[in-house]
Design an enzyme around this catalytic site. Sequence first.
Site, PDB file in Angstrom:
ATOM      1  N   HIS A 161       0.862  -1.186   0.000  1.00 18.58           N
ATOM      2  CA  HIS A 161       0.000   0.000   0.000  1.00 18.58           C
ATOM      3  C   HIS A 161       0.894   1.230   0.000  1.00 18.58           C
ATOM      4  O   HIS A 161       1.736   1.416   0.878  1.00 18.58           O
ATOM      5  CB  HIS A 161      -0.939  -0.013   1.202  1.00 18.58           C
ATOM      6  CG  HIS A 161      -2.027  -1.029   1.041  1.00 18.58           C
ATOM      7  ND1 HIS A 161      -2.559  -1.748   2.069  1.00 18.58           N
ATOM      8  CD2 HIS A 161      -2.685  -1.435  -0.085  1.00 18.58           C
ATOM      9  CE1 HIS A 161      -3.502  -2.555   1.603  1.00 18.58           C
ATOM     10  NE2 HIS A 161      -3.594  -2.386   0.294  1.00 18.58           N
ATOM     11  N   GLU A 164       1.747   3.817   2.974  1.00 24.39           N
ATOM     12  CA  GLU A 164       2.237   3.298   4.251  1.00 24.39           C
ATOM     13  C   GLU A 164       3.761   3.376   4.280  1.00 24.39           C
ATOM     14  O   GLU A 164       4.470   2.375   4.262  1.00 24.39           O
ATOM     15  CB  GLU A 164       1.664   1.898   4.462  1.00 24.39           C
ATOM     16  CG  GLU A 164       0.119   1.968   4.515  1.00 24.39           C
ATOM     17  CD  GLU A 164      -0.617   0.640   4.397  1.00 24.39           C
ATOM     18  OE1 GLU A 164       0.024  -0.431   4.465  1.00 24.39           O
ATOM     19  OE2 GLU A 164      -1.862   0.673   4.240  1.00 24.39           O
ATOM     20  N   ARG A 216      -3.160   4.784  -2.287  1.00 28.88           N
ATOM     21  CA  ARG A 216      -3.016   3.437  -1.715  1.00 28.88           C
ATOM     22  C   ARG A 216      -2.694   2.362  -2.765  1.00 28.88           C
ATOM     23  O   ARG A 216      -1.957   1.419  -2.518  1.00 28.88           O
ATOM     24  CB  ARG A 216      -4.334   3.077  -1.008  1.00 28.88           C
ATOM     25  CG  ARG A 216      -4.531   1.624  -0.620  1.00 28.88           C
ATOM     26  CD  ARG A 216      -5.860   1.474   0.085  1.00 28.88           C
ATOM     27  NE  ARG A 216      -6.320   0.105   0.208  1.00 28.88           N
ATOM     28  CZ  ARG A 216      -6.275  -0.599   1.347  1.00 28.88           C
ATOM     29  NH1 ARG A 216      -5.733  -0.080   2.427  1.00 28.88           N
ATOM     30  NH2 ARG A 216      -6.776  -1.818   1.398  1.00 28.88           N
ATOM     31  N   HIS A 286       2.477  -3.466   6.849  1.00 29.21           N
ATOM     32  CA  HIS A 286       1.476  -2.429   6.602  1.00 29.21           C
ATOM     33  C   HIS A 286       1.527  -1.422   7.743  1.00 29.21           C
ATOM     34  O   HIS A 286       2.199  -1.625   8.744  1.00 29.21           O
ATOM     35  CB  HIS A 286       0.066  -3.050   6.581  1.00 29.21           C
ATOM     36  CG  HIS A 286      -0.230  -3.857   5.364  1.00 29.21           C
ATOM     37  ND1 HIS A 286      -1.111  -3.450   4.403  1.00 29.21           N
ATOM     38  CD2 HIS A 286       0.245  -5.054   4.947  1.00 29.21           C
ATOM     39  CE1 HIS A 286      -1.180  -4.355   3.447  1.00 29.21           C
ATOM     40  NE2 HIS A 286      -0.362  -5.352   3.749  1.00 29.21           N
ATOM     41  N   GLU A 361       0.590  -4.615  11.132  1.00 28.88           N
ATOM     42  CA  GLU A 361       0.202  -3.209  11.017  1.00 28.88           C
ATOM     43  C   GLU A 361       1.098  -2.465  12.004  1.00 28.88           C
ATOM     44  O   GLU A 361       0.971  -2.619  13.220  1.00 28.88           O
ATOM     45  CB  GLU A 361      -1.281  -3.010  11.375  1.00 28.88           C
ATOM     46  CG  GLU A 361      -2.261  -3.745  10.456  1.00 28.88           C
ATOM     47  CD  GLU A 361      -2.487  -3.049   9.116  1.00 28.88           C
ATOM     48  OE1 GLU A 361      -1.993  -1.928   8.926  1.00 28.88           O
ATOM     49  OE2 GLU A 361      -3.163  -3.652   8.250  1.00 28.88           O
TER      50      GLU A 361
HETATM   51  N1  VAL Z   1      -4.979  -4.207   6.382  1.00 30.60           N
HETATM   52  C1  VAL Z   1      -4.654  -4.968   5.231  1.00 30.60           C
HETATM   53  C2  VAL Z   1      -5.408  -4.467   4.048  1.00 30.60           C
HETATM   54  O1  VAL Z   1      -6.309  -3.722   4.176  1.00 30.60           O
HETATM   55  C3  VAL Z   1      -4.875  -6.472   5.357  1.00 30.60           C
HETATM   56  C4  VAL Z   1      -4.599  -6.992   6.706  1.00 30.60           C
HETATM   57  C5  VAL Z   1      -6.221  -6.914   4.969  1.00 30.60           C
HETATM   58  O2  VAL Z   1      -5.083  -4.830   2.972  1.00 30.60           O
END
Ligand code: VAL
Length: 399
Positions: A161, A164, A216, A286, A361
């Site tokens: 993403h 991030e 994103r 992430h 995360e």
């Molecule tokens: N948070 C991530 C996403 O939104 C994963 C864990 C699903 O892609």
Amino acid sequence: AKVKYDNYAVYRFVPQNEAERENLLFLENNYPGLIFWKGVGPVGGKVDIMIPPHLQHEILSGLQSVMAVPEPMVADVQQLIDEEEELNQIARAKAPRLGWEAYYTFDEIVQWLDEQAAANSDVASVETYGESFEGRPMKVIKISTGGNGQRPIIFIDANIHAREWITNAVATYIINELLNGEASGLKSLLNTFDFHVAPVINPDGYAYTRTDRLWRKTRSNYAGGLCRGADPNRNFEFQWNTGGSSAVCSSDTYRGVRAASEPEVAATEAYLDSIKDRVTAYLSLHSYSQLILIPYGNNLGRVPDHDNHMRVGGLVERAIASRYGTQFTSGNIVELLYVASGASVDYMKGTHDTTLSYTFELRDTGRYGFVLPPTQIIPSSLEFVDGLIALANDLKISY
Ligand code: VAL
């Protein structure tokens, strides 16, 4: 011109019952002008919505009639972005070469990666395993101190993403510790494991965050160029399109026209397939929320080795907290966040039965969200490395 977020505010809602949850879900599915920093999950789960100034009155007064509306978590997103940029420029002026007091561009990161491999050619090599939609190289650094290509691999992906940013910085920190760390507990893991680290697996998206800090997705063309990009973490092949992804190409969770439609995803899958039997831990970085997430992300329930993931997750939580007290929480993706199918971690667990497959995360819990100041790179990295060592030491028992 840069995309600006003047007076965009982020609100955190916690639905207390199914009706409140449905209200938020309705907004997520029907208001493309809202940017969900954190999507709608279960009742009791946090939902973070960035609302542009022109929609604030409409959205907030609508919600007020049905649920509690809190003070904004972030009052002016552009201010966060400007502060981050300023700190970044100060740090970069002091240290123009890649380090961990500032964020660096895609080109700078790949150049650094190549330099590291060249300077440590006895143990490291960079493979370009594919090309992004816009033609940027997909690179992974492979670090091995022996074992003739037989050692188990710990694979780390980051920056799938684009916004991030902290994730690529932590990934390069790990690489640097493995190669150049003096008293690092990480280095000795190389007696048991090989490490493969891909610090930016969404190169176009990351490059584009210089224009739109909160982008994103990838940057491929859909609807004749009306939409750009799919969510690469909704585009992997395993049980693709089984919940928690969007069919609308402008959505931030757009799943793409088919599994692995994104060249970045197709290339990453092919690379992972080529090493699948050796990957013992797959860690996808992430931000934000401080979670250690266990597959699957679609609604099919728990993996058979959920308990082992929880046990190791607990070890990692404690190791992370031991440094600064930062609290991470372990649990299944659907339980702790929301439904999401087509993620890289599900691919590795579901297709290749990788022993440990986690989404991390990283920091923080929402004060800065994606726009984490560069002063937090080193503490984030140090605590993550503590967790990584705990994870690897536990795995080591079986090798
Ligand atoms: N948070 C991530 C996403 O939104 C994963 C864990 C699903 O892609």
